[in-house]
Design a protein around this motif. Structure first.
Motif, PDB file in Angstrom:
ATOM      1  N   THR A   1       0.830  -1.206   0.000  1.00  0.00           N
ATOM      2  CA  THR A   1       0.000   0.000   0.000  1.00  0.00           C
ATOM      3  C   THR A   1       0.865   1.257   0.000  1.00  0.00           C
ATOM      4  OG1 THR A   1      -1.706  -1.220   1.212  1.00  0.00           O
ATOM      5  CG2 THR A   1      -1.896   1.178   1.184  1.00  0.00           C
ATOM      6  N   VAL A   2       1.873   1.288   0.859  1.00  0.00           N
ATOM      7  CA  VAL A   2       2.753   2.463   0.943  1.00  0.00           C
ATOM      8  C   VAL A   2       3.452   2.714  -0.389  1.00  0.00           C
ATOM      9  CG1 VAL A   2       4.811   3.410   2.064  1.00  0.00           C
ATOM     10  CG2 VAL A   2       3.096   2.209   3.425  1.00  0.00           C
ATOM     11  N   GLY A   3       3.958   1.652  -1.007  1.00  0.00           N
ATOM     12  CA  GLY A   3       4.658   1.800  -2.284  1.00  0.00           C
ATOM     13  C   GLY A   3       3.763   2.373  -3.370  1.00  0.00           C
ATOM     14  N   TYR A   4       2.529   1.901  -3.421  1.00  0.00           N
ATOM     15  CA  TYR A   4       1.617   2.418  -4.450  1.00  0.00           C
ATOM     16  C   TYR A   4       1.151   3.842  -4.145  1.00  0.00           C
ATOM     17  CZ  TYR A   4       1.505  -1.473  -7.627  1.00  0.00           C
ATOM     18  OH  TYR A   4       1.868  -2.405  -8.569  1.00  0.00           O
ATOM     19  N   VAL A   5       1.095   4.214  -2.885  1.00  0.00           N
ATOM     20  CA  VAL A   5       0.793   5.610  -2.550  1.00  0.00           C
ATOM     21  C   VAL A   5       1.935   6.502  -3.031  1.00  0.00           C
ATOM     22  CG1 VAL A   5       0.547   7.253  -0.633  1.00  0.00           C
ATOM     23  CG2 VAL A   5      -0.778   5.135  -0.630  1.00  0.00           C
ATOM     24  N   LEU A   6       3.185   6.075  -2.798  1.00  0.00           N
ATOM     25  CA  LEU A   6       4.338   6.854  -3.277  1.00  0.00           C
ATOM     26  C   LEU A   6       4.344   6.947  -4.804  1.00  0.00           C
ATOM     27  CD1 LEU A   6       7.105   5.479  -0.879  1.00  0.00           C
ATOM     28  CD2 LEU A   6       6.148   7.804  -0.887  1.00  0.00           C
ATOM     29  N   LEU A   7       4.010   5.839  -5.470  1.00  0.00           N
ATOM     30  CA  LEU A   7       3.940   5.842  -6.928  1.00  0.00           C
ATOM     31  C   LEU A   7       2.819   6.755  -7.415  1.00  0.00           C
ATOM     32  CD1 LEU A   7       4.975   4.672  -9.619  1.00  0.00           C
ATOM     33  CD2 LEU A   7       3.348   2.793  -9.306  1.00  0.00           C
ATOM     34  N   LEU A   8       1.666   6.703  -6.760  1.00  0.00           N
ATOM     35  CA  LEU A   8       0.541   7.577  -7.119  1.00  0.00           C
ATOM     36  C   LEU A   8       0.927   9.045  -6.971  1.00  0.00           C
ATOM     37  CD1 LEU A   8      -2.455   8.119  -7.788  1.00  0.00           C
ATOM     38  CD2 LEU A   8      -2.939   7.846  -5.351  1.00  0.00           C
ATOM     39  N   LEU A   9       1.556   9.378  -5.845  1.00  0.00           N
ATOM     40  CA  LEU A   9       1.975  10.770  -5.641  1.00  0.00           C
ATOM     41  C   LEU A   9       2.961  11.210  -6.720  1.00  0.00           C
ATOM     42  CD1 LEU A   9       2.360  10.826  -1.755  1.00  0.00           C
ATOM     43  CD2 LEU A   9       0.619  12.006  -3.128  1.00  0.00           C
ATOM     44  N   GLN A  10       3.911  10.331  -7.049  1.00  0.00           N
ATOM     45  CA  GLN A  10       4.871  10.699  -8.087  1.00  0.00           C
ATOM     46  C   GLN A  10       4.193  10.821  -9.440  1.00  0.00           C
ATOM     47  OE1 GLN A  10       8.066  11.616  -7.279  1.00  0.00           O
ATOM     48  NE2 GLN A  10       7.864  12.479  -9.331  1.00  0.00           N
ATOM     49  N   GLY A  11       3.180   9.997  -9.687  1.00  0.00           N
ATOM     50  CA  GLY A  11       2.410  10.114 -10.920  1.00  0.00           C
ATOM     51  C   GLY A  11       1.660  11.437 -10.986  1.00  0.00           C
ATOM     52  N   ILE A  12       1.112  11.862  -9.863  1.00  0.00           N
ATOM     53  CA  ILE A  12       0.424  13.160  -9.819  1.00  0.00           C
ATOM     54  C   ILE A  12       1.421  14.275 -10.108  1.00  0.00           C
ATOM     55  CG2 ILE A  12      -0.703  14.798  -8.246  1.00  0.00           C
ATOM     56  CD1 ILE A  12      -2.069  12.274  -6.966  1.00  0.00           C
ATOM     57  N   SER A  13       2.613  14.180  -9.522  1.00  0.00           N
ATOM     58  CA  SER A  13       3.655  15.175  -9.796  1.00  0.00           C
ATOM     59  C   SER A  13       4.032  15.163 -11.272  1.00  0.00           C
ATOM     60  CB  SER A  13       4.893  14.896  -8.932  1.00  0.00           C
ATOM     61  OG  SER A  13       5.949  15.766  -9.282  1.00  0.00           O
ATOM     62  N   MET A  14       4.164  13.977 -11.834  1.00  0.00           N
ATOM     63  CA  MET A  14       4.509  13.853 -13.251  1.00  0.00           C
ATOM     64  C   MET A  14       3.425  14.494 -14.130  1.00  0.00           C
ATOM     65  SD  MET A  14       5.092  10.292 -15.260  1.00  0.00           S
ATOM     66  CE  MET A  14       5.798  10.208 -16.871  1.00  0.00           C
ATOM     67  N   GLY A  15       2.172  14.249 -13.766  1.00  0.00           N
ATOM     68  CA  GLY A  15       1.067  14.852 -14.504  1.00  0.00           C
ATOM     69  C   GLY A  15       1.064  16.374 -14.397  1.00  0.00           C
ATOM     70  N   MET A  16       1.371  16.900 -13.209  1.00  0.00           N
ATOM     71  CA  MET A  16       1.424  18.355 -13.037  1.00  0.00           C
ATOM     72  C   MET A  16       2.597  18.954 -13.806  1.00  0.00           C
ATOM     73  SD  MET A  16       0.052  19.178  -9.180  1.00  0.00           S
ATOM     74  CE  MET A  16       1.115  18.094  -8.261  1.00  0.00           C
ATOM     75  N   HIS A  17       3.753  18.276 -13.797  1.00  0.00           N
ATOM     76  CA  HIS A  17       4.891  18.731 -14.608  1.00  0.00           C
ATOM     77  C   HIS A  17       4.494  18.768 -16.082  1.00  0.00           C
ATOM     78  CE1 HIS A  17       8.189  19.138 -11.780  1.00  0.00           C
ATOM     79  NE2 HIS A  17       7.995  17.921 -11.286  1.00  0.00           N
ATOM     80  N   ALA A  18       3.806  17.714 -16.541  1.00  0.00           N
ATOM     81  CA  ALA A  18       3.386  17.646 -17.938  1.00  0.00           C
ATOM     82  C   ALA A  18       2.427  18.790 -18.268  1.00  0.00           C
ATOM     83  CB  ALA A  18       2.731  16.300 -18.227  1.00  0.00           C
ATOM     84  N   LEU A  19       1.479  19.062 -17.374  1.00  0.00           N
ATOM     85  CA  LEU A  19       0.536  20.164 -17.593  1.00  0.00           C
ATOM     86  C   LEU A  19       1.277  21.497 -17.691  1.00  0.00           C
ATOM     87  CD1 LEU A  19      -2.377  21.156 -17.805  1.00  0.00           C
ATOM     88  CD2 LEU A  19      -2.417  21.302 -15.308  1.00  0.00           C
TER      89      LEU A  19
END
Length: 177
Positions: free
Chosen positions: A145-163
């Motif tokens: 669970t912790v690992g996927y939360v970290l991955l989700l957060l990094q994905g959100i950051s990646m999406g914001m960088h892309a935007l």
């Protein structure tokens, strides 16, 4: 608004950077454990369940907790046939769509389904069913669970960088700085 997005990205990116650097030390520990296991098996003709389980526990920890760090450094496998030929905005669009369509739903699915599984494991302090195994199996299950939360957060950051790149507010050099 732009500064808020950049600030959020910065916090997520720095957090995963710290976590990833910590995980790198666990990798060194895994190498040492595998070395000891191989020496014990081939020189002394013996092996321990604890050591074998520790190997896969450490590997699972590295894989799960390090996933966000790997995404931060663009280390995940992707099909680059089209992606590598695109410009900054084209790549940003693919990253943004990929985060929204695949990464966020995939992470949500794993987090939401693993929550009860991990909770049950913690509630009974689950250990190895094998004699001589690791008594704290619930800890490695918690990393799911912790690992996927970290991955989700990094994905959100990646999406914001892309935007921000699509809007022309951020360059690729700023993101990697």
């Amino acid at each position: 608004m732009v500064n808020l997005l950049k600030g959020i990205c910065g916090v997520i990116d720095r957090s995963n950077e710290v976590v990833g650097r910590g995980v790198s030390w666990i990798t060194l520990l895994l190498v040492a454990v595998v070395f000891v296991d191989v020496v014990m098996r081939y020189l002394f003709k013996t092996s321990f369940v604890f050591t074998q389980e520790l190997e896969w526990h450490l590997f699972a920890f590295i894989f799960l907790i390090g996933a966000g760090y790997t995404l931060l450094h663009d280390g995940h496998v992707r099909v680059d046939i089209i992606y590598q030929r695109l410009g900054v905005k084209g790549r940003a669009w693919i990253n943004l769509i990929g985060v929204i369509v695949f990464l966020i739903p995939g992470c949500y699915l794993v987090i939401s389904t693993s929550w009860k599984f991990v909770g049950n494991s913690f509630s009974m302090l689950e250990g190895s069913p094998d004699p001589g195994g690791i008594p704290y199996r619930f800890i490695v299950k918690g990393t799911m669970t912790v690992g996927y939360v970290l991955l989700l957060l990094q994905g959100i950051s990646m999406g914001m960088h892309a935007l921000l790149q699509i809007l022309g507010v951020e360059t690729v050099d700023e993101e990697n700085a």
